[in-house]
Design a protein around this motif. Structure first.
Motif, PDB file in Angstrom:
ATOM      1  N   ARG A   1      31.643 -17.066   6.865  1.00 32.22           N
ATOM      2  CA  ARG A   1      31.696 -15.597   6.126  1.00 32.22           C
ATOM      3  C   ARG A   1      31.852 -14.415   7.208  1.00 32.22           C
ATOM      4  O   ARG A   1      31.042 -14.716   8.322  1.00 32.22           O
ATOM      5  CB  ARG A   1      30.750 -15.300   4.981  1.00 32.22           C
ATOM      6  CG  ARG A   1      30.879 -16.439   3.952  1.00 32.22           C
ATOM      7  CD  ARG A   1      29.550 -16.162   3.201  1.00 32.22           C
ATOM      8  NE  ARG A   1      29.656 -16.847   1.871  1.00 32.22           N
ATOM      9  CZ  ARG A   1      30.202 -16.696   0.721  1.00 32.22           C
ATOM     10  NH1 ARG A   1      30.758 -15.483   0.532  1.00 32.22           N
ATOM     11  NH2 ARG A   1      30.034 -17.609  -0.179  1.00 32.22           N
ATOM     12  N   GLU A   2      32.424 -13.434   6.827  1.00 32.29           N
ATOM     13  CA  GLU A   2      32.621 -12.123   7.799  1.00 32.29           C
ATOM     14  C   GLU A   2      31.443 -11.498   7.661  1.00 32.29           C
ATOM     15  O   GLU A   2      31.060 -11.058   6.674  1.00 32.29           O
ATOM     16  CB  GLU A   2      33.973 -11.659   7.604  1.00 32.29           C
ATOM     17  CG  GLU A   2      33.957 -10.439   8.481  1.00 32.29           C
ATOM     18  CD  GLU A   2      33.926 -10.474   9.880  1.00 32.29           C
ATOM     19  OE1 GLU A   2      33.182 -10.043  10.328  1.00 32.29           O
ATOM     20  OE2 GLU A   2      35.158 -11.392  10.412  1.00 32.29           O
ATOM     21  N   ARG A   3      30.647 -11.153   8.435  1.00 37.57           N
ATOM     22  CA  ARG A   3      29.569 -10.197   8.710  1.00 37.57           C
ATOM     23  C   ARG A   3      29.838  -8.857   8.644  1.00 37.57           C
ATOM     24  O   ARG A   3      29.378  -7.956   7.779  1.00 37.57           O
ATOM     25  CB  ARG A   3      28.681 -10.427   9.897  1.00 37.57           C
ATOM     26  CG  ARG A   3      27.819 -11.811   9.876  1.00 37.57           C
ATOM     27  CD  ARG A   3      27.126 -11.845  11.152  1.00 37.57           C
ATOM     28  NE  ARG A   3      26.254 -13.243  11.253  1.00 37.57           N
ATOM     29  CZ  ARG A   3      24.772 -13.239  11.076  1.00 37.57           C
ATOM     30  NH1 ARG A   3      24.525 -12.295  10.566  1.00 37.57           N
ATOM     31  NH2 ARG A   3      24.415 -14.484  11.247  1.00 37.57           N
TER      32      ARG A   3
ATOM     33  N   ARG B   1      22.668 -17.805   9.162  1.00 38.14           N
ATOM     34  CA  ARG B   1      23.682 -16.654   9.134  1.00 38.14           C
ATOM     35  C   ARG B   1      23.399 -15.675   7.886  1.00 38.14           C
ATOM     36  O   ARG B   1      23.951 -14.740   7.656  1.00 38.14           O
ATOM     37  CB  ARG B   1      24.739 -17.126   8.958  1.00 38.14           C
ATOM     38  CG  ARG B   1      25.620 -18.208  10.157  1.00 38.14           C
ATOM     39  CD  ARG B   1      26.770 -18.226  10.246  1.00 38.14           C
ATOM     40  NE  ARG B   1      27.538 -16.957  10.537  1.00 38.14           N
ATOM     41  CZ  ARG B   1      28.591 -16.120   9.939  1.00 38.14           C
ATOM     42  NH1 ARG B   1      28.660 -16.548   8.399  1.00 38.14           N
ATOM     43  NH2 ARG B   1      29.039 -15.275  10.463  1.00 38.14           N
ATOM     44  N   ASP B   2      22.327 -16.172   7.038  1.00 41.49           N
ATOM     45  CA  ASP B   2      21.756 -15.235   6.269  1.00 41.49           C
ATOM     46  C   ASP B   2      20.997 -14.000   6.535  1.00 41.49           C
ATOM     47  O   ASP B   2      20.583 -13.152   5.977  1.00 41.49           O
ATOM     48  CB  ASP B   2      21.072 -16.111   4.829  1.00 41.49           C
ATOM     49  CG  ASP B   2      21.745 -17.005   4.142  1.00 41.49           C
ATOM     50  OD1 ASP B   2      23.008 -16.672   4.266  1.00 41.49           O
ATOM     51  OD2 ASP B   2      21.211 -17.855   3.288  1.00 41.49           O
TER      52      ASP B   2
ATOM     53  N   GLY C   1      27.225 -23.826   9.587  1.00 41.52           N
ATOM     54  CA  GLY C   1      28.169 -22.862   8.727  1.00 41.52           C
ATOM     55  C   GLY C   1      27.113 -22.174   7.844  1.00 41.52           C
ATOM     56  O   GLY C   1      25.998 -21.849   8.328  1.00 41.52           O
ATOM     57  N   ASP C   2      27.774 -21.240   6.752  1.00 41.23           N
ATOM     58  CA  ASP C   2      26.800 -20.582   5.889  1.00 41.23           C
ATOM     59  C   ASP C   2      26.068 -21.483   4.865  1.00 41.23           C
ATOM     60  O   ASP C   2      26.298 -22.651   4.775  1.00 41.23           O
ATOM     61  CB  ASP C   2      27.797 -19.592   5.342  1.00 41.23           C
ATOM     62  CG  ASP C   2      28.636 -18.703   5.951  1.00 41.23           C
ATOM     63  OD1 ASP C   2      28.126 -18.117   6.731  1.00 41.23           O
ATOM     64  OD2 ASP C   2      29.901 -18.795   5.827  1.00 41.23           O
ATOM     65  N   SER C   3      24.938 -20.881   4.420  1.00 35.65           N
ATOM     66  CA  SER C   3      23.910 -21.294   3.695  1.00 35.65           C
ATOM     67  C   SER C   3      24.489 -21.368   2.222  1.00 35.65           C
ATOM     68  O   SER C   3      25.513 -20.749   2.082  1.00 35.65           O
ATOM     69  CB  SER C   3      22.617 -20.861   3.766  1.00 35.65           C
ATOM     70  OG  SER C   3      22.545 -19.456   3.255  1.00 35.65           O
ATOM     71  N   ILE C   4      23.802 -22.124   1.505  1.00 37.23           N
ATOM     72  CA  ILE C   4      23.862 -22.254  -0.156  1.00 37.23           C
ATOM     73  C   ILE C   4      22.822 -21.248  -0.510  1.00 37.23           C
ATOM     74  O   ILE C   4      21.377 -21.465  -0.197  1.00 37.23           O
ATOM     75  CB  ILE C   4      23.991 -23.390  -0.842  1.00 37.23           C
ATOM     76  CG1 ILE C   4      24.977 -24.210  -0.434  1.00 37.23           C
ATOM     77  CG2 ILE C   4      23.702 -23.266  -2.324  1.00 37.23           C
ATOM     78  CD1 ILE C   4      24.966 -25.682  -0.909  1.00 37.23           C
TER      79      ILE C   4
END
Length: 472
Positions: A263-265, A324-325, A143-146
Motif C-alpha cells: 500500500r502507498e503511504r 507497515r501499520d 507485506g501489509d498487515s490484516i
C-alpha cells in the motif's frame, strides 16, 4: 497446554464433547461472536473432519498472549508496552518445542485461525513475518498487515467481536481449499475470509517455504491495542484460541502468491503547517520548566526510523517485528544489545533531572494521519519497552503553555512525579530502567485511516525531547 498438537486422522478424532470442552472458555458475553464459542467449535470440527476425509493431516496449535519480556530476558524485540502481542505457537520438527513462537510451513500447507476479532479497541492487526532466513534473524514483515480497517468480517462494517477466518499460506490452492471447506462444512461466510499472504520466496528474497535447514522460519503476531473495556480484552486474550495447520498427505504442486506492491503511504497530506506552532510551543515549554538548580542539557528531535520489512529482507538486517501499520520515531538510538548511547538519556533520581517530550497528537490534528499515537520509554540495552503513554491520556497536556492547543502534547518523565499532572514515573526495577542505564523514547503513529496503513514518515512532525539536569 490445552491442545494436542499431534497430527489428527479420521480414526483418531477426539469425541465432539471433548473437543467442545477444549475449545470453550467462559465468554465475556452471551452476545456477539465471543458468546457463540460452542457452535463455532462444532462447525470447526466438521471442517476438520472433511479435511481428513480429503487426505489431509490437521494439527492443532494455539495463540498465546503471554508476555514477550521477562526479568531474565536479555533481548525483548522492541515490543510496544501498550500493545499486547498474540503469537502463533505450533509444533515444527526442526524446532521441536511448542513453546517457541516460530514455525516452518510446508509449500502447500495452510494455517487457519477461525475465531473472533477482539472487542472494541483503538487498533488490532495480524501479521506474519520472515523470522529467520539465510542464517540471519530478520523478523521482517513481508507485506501489509490484516488490520481493523481492511479485515473481512461477517455481515458488518464494524470489525470488532466478529467471526473471522484468517488463512496464512504461500499457496493459492491451499487457501482456496480452506475457504471452500469452511464455507461448505462450517457455514463460514465468504465475507469473513482473509488471506495472510506469504509471497513467493524467490521474488521476496527469502529461503524457500518448507521444513528443515535452508528453509525460512516464520512467526505470526496478533497485536491488540487499547481496548475500550479492559475486562473484555483480558477475557479475549485469556481465551484458548485454536490455530490449525492443514497439511496435504501427498505433495501437490503449489501455486505461490506473487509478490505484489504494498500500500502507498504517501498521500500528499502533511503536518508541515504544524511545524512553526510546534517550535513556538517547544521554546515556551523549555522556558517554563526551568527551575532553580537545573538547566537544559540538550534538546533533541526524535526522527523517524524508516523501517520496512522488505528492505530488511533485502539487506539481511533485523527489522524487530516491524509493521507497515505504524510510523516509528525513535531518534538515533538503535534498539540492540550494544547501544551507542546516542539518542538515549541517563535519568537520575534527582528532582532536577527529568525529561519533557513535546509533540503532535497525530490523531487529533486536522490532517488525521493516524488513528492513535503512543509514546514509549525503552531500555535500549535490552530493546525492552518499559511503559507507554497514549494520546488520549495527553489531551490537554499542552494547554498550560503559550502556544499549546488541542493538536499538541507535553509529557514529562521523571523518577518521582509527586502527583504532577502529565508526568510519568520511570521505575528502576523490572520492567524499568536502572539508575545506571540509559533510556530512549519511541513514538508510534498507527494507521492513517485514508490509506489503511501507516502514514509516510515524511508527512508527520516528529517530537522533541528536552533533558533538564541538575546544576553542578
Amino acid at each position: 497446554m490445552p491442545f494436542d498438537t499431534s497430527p489428527m486422522r479420521l480414526s483418531s478424532l477426539l469425541p465432539l464433547p471433548l473437543l467442545l470442552l477444549l475449545s470453550t472458555h467462559a465468554a465475556a458475553s452471551e452476545n456477539g461472536c465471543f458468546g457463540n464459542d460452542r457452535d463455532r467449535a462444532a462447525r470447526m470440527n466438521r471442517a476438520i473432519n472433511q479435511f481428513i476425509q480429503q487426505g489431509y493431516e490437521v494439527e492443532r496449535g494455539y495463540i498465546s498472549f503471554e508476555p514477550i519480556c521477562h526479568p531474565d530476558s536479555t533481548f525483548c524485540w522492541g515490543a510496544n508496552p501498550s500493545s499486547p502481542y498474540g503469537r502463533y505457537k505450533l509444533r515444527t520438527p526442526l524446532l521441536i518445542d511448542l513453546k517457541v513462537p516460530v514455525y516452518q510451513l510446508g509449500p502447500s500447507e495452510a494455517l487457519v485461525f477461525f475465531g473472533c476479532t477482539p472487542p472494541p479497541a483503538r487498533y488490532y492487526g495480524f501479521q506474519t513475518y520472515a523470522f529467520m532466513s539465510h542464517d540471519r534473524i530478520l523478523f521482517a514483515s513481508m507485506g501489509d498487515s490484516i488490520n481493523f480497517l481492511n479485515i473481512n468480517v461477517t455481515n458488518s462494517s464494524d470489525p470488532f467481536d466478529k467471526e473471522v477466518l484468517i488463512v496464512t499460506t504461500g499457496d493459492q490452492r491451499a487457501a482456496a481449499n480452506v475457504f471452500s471447506t469452511f464455507s461448505a462444512h462450517a457455514q463460514v461466510s465468504r465475507e469473513s475470509m482473509n488471506v495472510d499472504v506469504i509471497p513467493d520466496a524467490v521474488a521476496l528474497g527469502i529461503e524457500p517455504i518448507g521444513y528443515g535447514l535452508n528453509h525460512t522460519i516464520f512467526n505470526t503476531l496478533f497485536r491488540v491495542a487499547l481496548c475500550d473495556n479492559a475486562a473484555a480484552c483480558a477475557s479475549y486474550m485469556n481465551h484458548n484460541w485454536t490455530v490449525l495447520r492443514v497439511r496435504p498427505l501427498n505433495s501437490p504442486t503449489p501455486t505461490f502468491y506473487p509478490l505484489k506492491p504494498e500500500r502507498e503511504r504517501w498521500t500528499g497530506v502533511t503536518e508541515d503547517s504544524l511545524e512553526t506552532p510546534l517550535q513556538t510551543l517547544l521554546q515556551n515549554v523549555r522556558t517554563q520548566f526551568l527551575k532553580p538548580g537545573s538547566h537544559v542539557d540538550e534538546v533533541r528531535r526524535i526522527y523517524p526510523l524508516f523501517l520496512e520489512g522488505r528492505t530488511c529482507i533485502k539487506q539481511l538486517t533485523n527489522c524487530l517485528g516491524d509493521t507497515r501499520d505504524a510510523v516509528y520515531m525513535d531518534g538515533d538510538e538503535p534498539l540492540n544489545p550494544a547501544p551507542r548511547n546516542q539518542g538515549s538519556f541517563l535519568l537520575t533520581d534527582s528532582p532536577n533531572d527529568f525529561l519533557v517530550v513535546v509533540g503532535v497528537l497525530h490523531a487529533s490534528a486536522p490532517m488525521k494521519l493516524a488513528t492513535y499515537t503512543n509514546l514509549a520509554v525503552y531500555l535500549p540495552s535490552k530493546a525492552m519497552g518499559v511503559l507507554a503513554v497514549v494520546d488520549k491520556d495527553l489531551v490537554g497536556s499542552s494547554q498550560p503553555y503559550p502556544g499549546g492547543g488541542p493538536y499538541y502534547y507535553v509529557a514529562k518523565f521523571a523518577r518521582h512525579c509527586n502527583g504532577e499532572k502529565y508526568c510519568t514515573e520511570v521505575p528502576t526495577t523490572f520492567p524499568g530502567v536502572p539508575l545506571a542505564s540509559n533510556l530512549t523514547f519511541t513514538e508510534r503513529a498507527y494507521v492513517n485511516p485514508a490509506t489503511q496503513v501507516g502514514a509516510d514518515p515524511r508527512a508527520l512532525q516528529a517530537p522533541y525531547v528536552i533533558h533538564y539536569v541538575p546544576d553542578k
